[in-house]
Motif scaffolding. Structure first.
Motif, PDB file in Angstrom:
ATOM      1  N   THR A  88       0.831  -1.207   0.000  1.00 45.93           N
ATOM      2  CA  THR A  88       0.000   0.000   0.000  1.00 45.93           C
ATOM      3  C   THR A  88       0.863   1.253   0.000  1.00 45.93           C
ATOM      4  O   THR A  88       0.580   2.218  -0.726  1.00 45.93           O
TER       5      THR A  88
ATOM      6  N   SER B 283       2.442   1.773  -3.356  1.00 47.05           N
ATOM      7  CA  SER B 283       1.488   2.053  -4.436  1.00 47.05           C
ATOM      8  C   SER B 283       1.392   3.541  -4.738  1.00 47.05           C
ATOM      9  O   SER B 283       0.937   3.927  -5.816  1.00 47.05           O
TER      10      SER B 283
ATOM     11  N   ALA C 215       3.523   3.848  -7.532  1.00 47.08           N
ATOM     12  CA  ALA C 215       2.908   3.215  -8.702  1.00 47.08           C
ATOM     13  C   ALA C 215       1.915   4.145  -9.382  1.00 47.08           C
ATOM     14  O   ALA C 215       1.667   4.031 -10.589  1.00 47.08           O
ATOM     15  N   ARG C 216       1.335   5.079  -8.639  1.00 45.88           N
ATOM     16  CA  ARG C 216       0.357   6.008  -9.205  1.00 45.88           C
ATOM     17  C   ARG C 216       1.007   7.211  -9.885  1.00 45.88           C
ATOM     18  O   ARG C 216       0.323   7.971 -10.577  1.00 45.88           O
TER      19      ARG C 216
ATOM     20  N   ALA D 211       7.997   1.402  -7.921  1.00 49.04           N
ATOM     21  CA  ALA D 211       7.292   0.951  -6.724  1.00 49.04           C
ATOM     22  C   ALA D 211       7.888  -0.345  -6.186  1.00 49.04           C
ATOM     23  O   ALA D 211       8.014  -0.534  -4.970  1.00 49.04           O
TER      24      ALA D 211
ATOM     25  N   VAL E  48      -8.231  -1.792  -6.062  1.00 53.83           N
ATOM     26  CA  VAL E  48      -8.051  -0.409  -6.526  1.00 53.83           C
ATOM     27  C   VAL E  48      -9.389   0.285  -6.764  1.00 53.83           C
ATOM     28  O   VAL E  48      -9.533   1.482  -6.523  1.00 53.83           O
TER      29      VAL E  48
ATOM     30  N   SER F 129      -3.613   6.595 -13.178  1.00 51.98           N
ATOM     31  CA  SER F 129      -2.935   6.317 -11.913  1.00 51.98           C
ATOM     32  C   SER F 129      -3.506   5.068 -11.255  1.00 51.98           C
ATOM     33  O   SER F 129      -2.776   4.260 -10.663  1.00 51.98           O
ATOM     34  N   ARG F 130      -4.796   4.854 -11.374  1.00 55.82           N
ATOM     35  CA  ARG F 130      -5.406   3.659 -10.789  1.00 55.82           C
ATOM     36  C   ARG F 130      -5.108   2.416 -11.622  1.00 55.82           C
ATOM     37  O   ARG F 130      -4.961   1.303 -11.073  1.00 55.82           O
TER      38      ARG F 130
ATOM     39  N   SER G 225      -2.329   1.946 -13.128  1.00 53.97           N
ATOM     40  CA  SER G 225      -0.955   1.616 -12.768  1.00 53.97           C
ATOM     41  C   SER G 225      -0.897   0.900 -11.420  1.00 53.97           C
ATOM     42  O   SER G 225      -0.163  -0.080 -11.260  1.00 53.97           O
ATOM     43  N   GLU G 226      -1.671   1.366 -10.452  1.00 56.89           N
ATOM     44  CA  GLU G 226      -1.682   0.675  -9.166  1.00 56.89           C
ATOM     45  C   GLU G 226      -2.235  -0.741  -9.303  1.00 56.89           C
ATOM     46  O   GLU G 226      -1.747  -1.679  -8.654  1.00 56.89           O
ATOM     47  N   THR G 227      -3.252  -0.907 -10.141  1.00 50.71           N
ATOM     48  CA  THR G 227      -3.783  -2.247 -10.380  1.00 50.71           C
ATOM     49  C   THR G 227      -2.687  -3.169 -10.902  1.00 50.71           C
ATOM     50  O   THR G 227      -2.524  -4.309 -10.436  1.00 50.71           O
TER      51      THR G 227
ATOM     52  N   ARG H 212      -0.131  -4.062  -8.074  1.00 48.87           N
ATOM     53  CA  ARG H 212      -0.625  -5.071  -7.140  1.00 48.87           C
ATOM     54  C   ARG H 212      -0.651  -6.454  -7.776  1.00 48.87           C
ATOM     55  O   ARG H 212      -0.361  -7.466  -7.108  1.00 48.87           O
TER      56      ARG H 212
END
Length: 455
Positions: A29, A32, A35-36, A156, A241, A296-297, A299-301, A304
């Motif tokens: 977390t 992340s 990552a965003r 990340a 996410v 950005s979301r 990328s976080e997906t 993870r």
């Protein structure tokens, strides 16, 4: 390359710490946030000074050098037979005029197994796409945004206090727009044993919107190729996410991006995409149409998912497709079409009736139930829907939400602005000794790229 040689290389560059320790959820977390952070890389990659990043073009060569600068800060060059910046390059083509860029973030307990994360960095040289405004084909969503996701995932991963068990390869492909040339070359001439690749994750066309109502819609294609494990990992990452990413089966990718050569080698794949909107392969695919909140979301997906694959006790098992499409695919498409009805006011008049009829057809087939579903029912609907999205809707930055629609996304965007300025300053410093008209690429016999059937 022999596995023993890779073990020596990875042992020399692995993270400090006990690799047997699992990555904690709180650490994922925290990382992340990195990552965003995607906006800066999109902005310099889609800058006019790169002239569209056509494969083998002067702008493509400039992008290559800057991307190596970024990869050096993340991991080691994948080609252990070379040193320095050359270790990040895999040249190919008749005169080595094209270049894949590859780095590795070393893992821990299973460092000799790999998750490969990729995106193509080429687009088109000036005039190589459909011209709607100027003559430069910047390819902001195709695929500067995908490259930004790969870089953000790499940063990340390096921020984690403990490395994931498996190593992660960051792959930036050249020549995708002219037939998936870079990824095809890699699987024919791998720098790591393909048998040690547990999965390939692909990002192509990210931060794009098919319609105003589709700001929360994205697609994850082909996860079933890795059986229940990969499908579950993809869905878990999506759920964590919260972006409305919908899963579709493999055939909806149409073999038009760099996942296809890996799938052809029976490697499980997942392909993240926003499909092709009206800005696709046009000169209007600029930074102002990128939905950075969405990107950005996405990328976080991806981050993870990569962590989950890197940490898993087992590895996904490749499963060939059994059917062309599914009733679940039809459900996804029907929901998209129903949602798009609210966009009728911005649909071109010639396509409004088509949209209404197609939505009604899809809804009726869903109502008939899975027992009545026939082969290609969903694929046929998808083809017609994409025709409406690419030709019946405008290429208009007004379809993306205002910057700052979400506080976290706004903070990430603001944090990236200074980095973007730094990247562009570095780029222009390189560019100052030459111009778009007479710049000499690293490979003097570089060829101009042409049109493509690929994404």
């Amino acid at each position: 390359m022999p596995k023993r040689a890779w073990l020596v290389v990875l042992a020399a560059v692995c993270f400090v710490g006990d690799s047997a320790l699992a990555v904690e959820p709180s650490e994922v977390t925290a990382a992340s946030v990195l990552a965003r952070a995607v906006s800066a890389d999109v902005k310099w990659l889609a800058d006019d000074d790169l002239g569209g990043r056509g494969s083998g073009s002067p702008g493509g060569a400039l992008a290559e050098e800057q991307l190596i600068d970024e990869l050096v800060l993340i991991g080691s060059g994948l080609d252990a037979s070379k040193s320095g910046r050359d270790a990040y390059r895999q040249d190919f083509g008749d005169t080595d005029e094209r270049t894949n860029l590859l780095a590795v973030v070393p893992g821990g307990a299973h460092a000799d197994e790999f998750v490969v994360v990729g995106a193509h960095y080429d687009h088109f040289a000036p005039g190589g796409c459909k011209l709607l405004n100027d003559g430069i084909c910047n390819g902001a969503t195709d695929n500067a945004s995908g490259v930004a996701v790969v870089l953000a995932i790499g940063r990340a991963l390096r921020a984690l206090p403990t490395p994931p068990a498996r190593s992660v390869v960051l792959a930036l492909w050249d020549g995708e727009e002219i037939g998936l040339l870079g990824s095809k070359h890699f699987v024919k001439n791998p720098l790591i044993p393909l048998s040690d690749v547990v999965a390939y994750i692909n990002f192509d066309i990210q931060g794009a919107n098919l319609a105003p109502s589709a700001r929360e819609l994205s697609f994850a294609v082909g996860a079933e190729s890795g059986g229940e494990m990969l499908s579950t990992f993809v869905q878990d990452a999506i759920d964590r996410v919260g972006l409305g990413t919908q899963r579709l089966t493999l055939n909806f990718g149409q073999g038009r991006s760099d996942y296809a050569p890996f799938w052809g080698k029976q490697i499980p794949v997942a392909f993240f995409t926003d499909a092709t909107n009206a800005c696709y392969h046009t000169s209007s695919d600029d930074v102002d149409i990128v939905d950075f909140r969405k990107l950005s979301r996405q990328s976080e997906t991806g981050f993870r998912l990569v962590v989950a694959l890197s940490e898993a006790a087992g590895r996904p098992t490749f499963e060939p497709p059994i059917v062309l499409d599914t009733y679940e695919d039809l459900l996804v498409l029907s929901q998209f079409l129903t949602r798009t009805l609210v966009d009728l006011a911005v649909v071109a008049p010639a396509y409004r009736g088509d949209l209404v009829r197609l939505e009604s057809t899809a809804r009726a087939r869903v109502a008939d139930g899975p027992e009545a579903f026939g082969p290609t029912d969903a694929l046929t609907i998808a083809q017609d829907a994409l025709e409406i999205a690419t030709s019946g809707l405008p290429c208009d930055p007004a379809v993306v939400p205002e910057v700052g629609a979400g506080s976290a996304e706004a903070a990430a965007l603001l944090a990236g602005m200074a980095l973007a300025a730094k990247r562009r300053a570095s780029l222009r410093s390189r560019y100052s000794s030459s111009s778009r008209s007479n710049a000499t690429p690293r490979c003097p016999n570089a060829k101009r790229s042409g049109h493509s059937i690929s994404a």
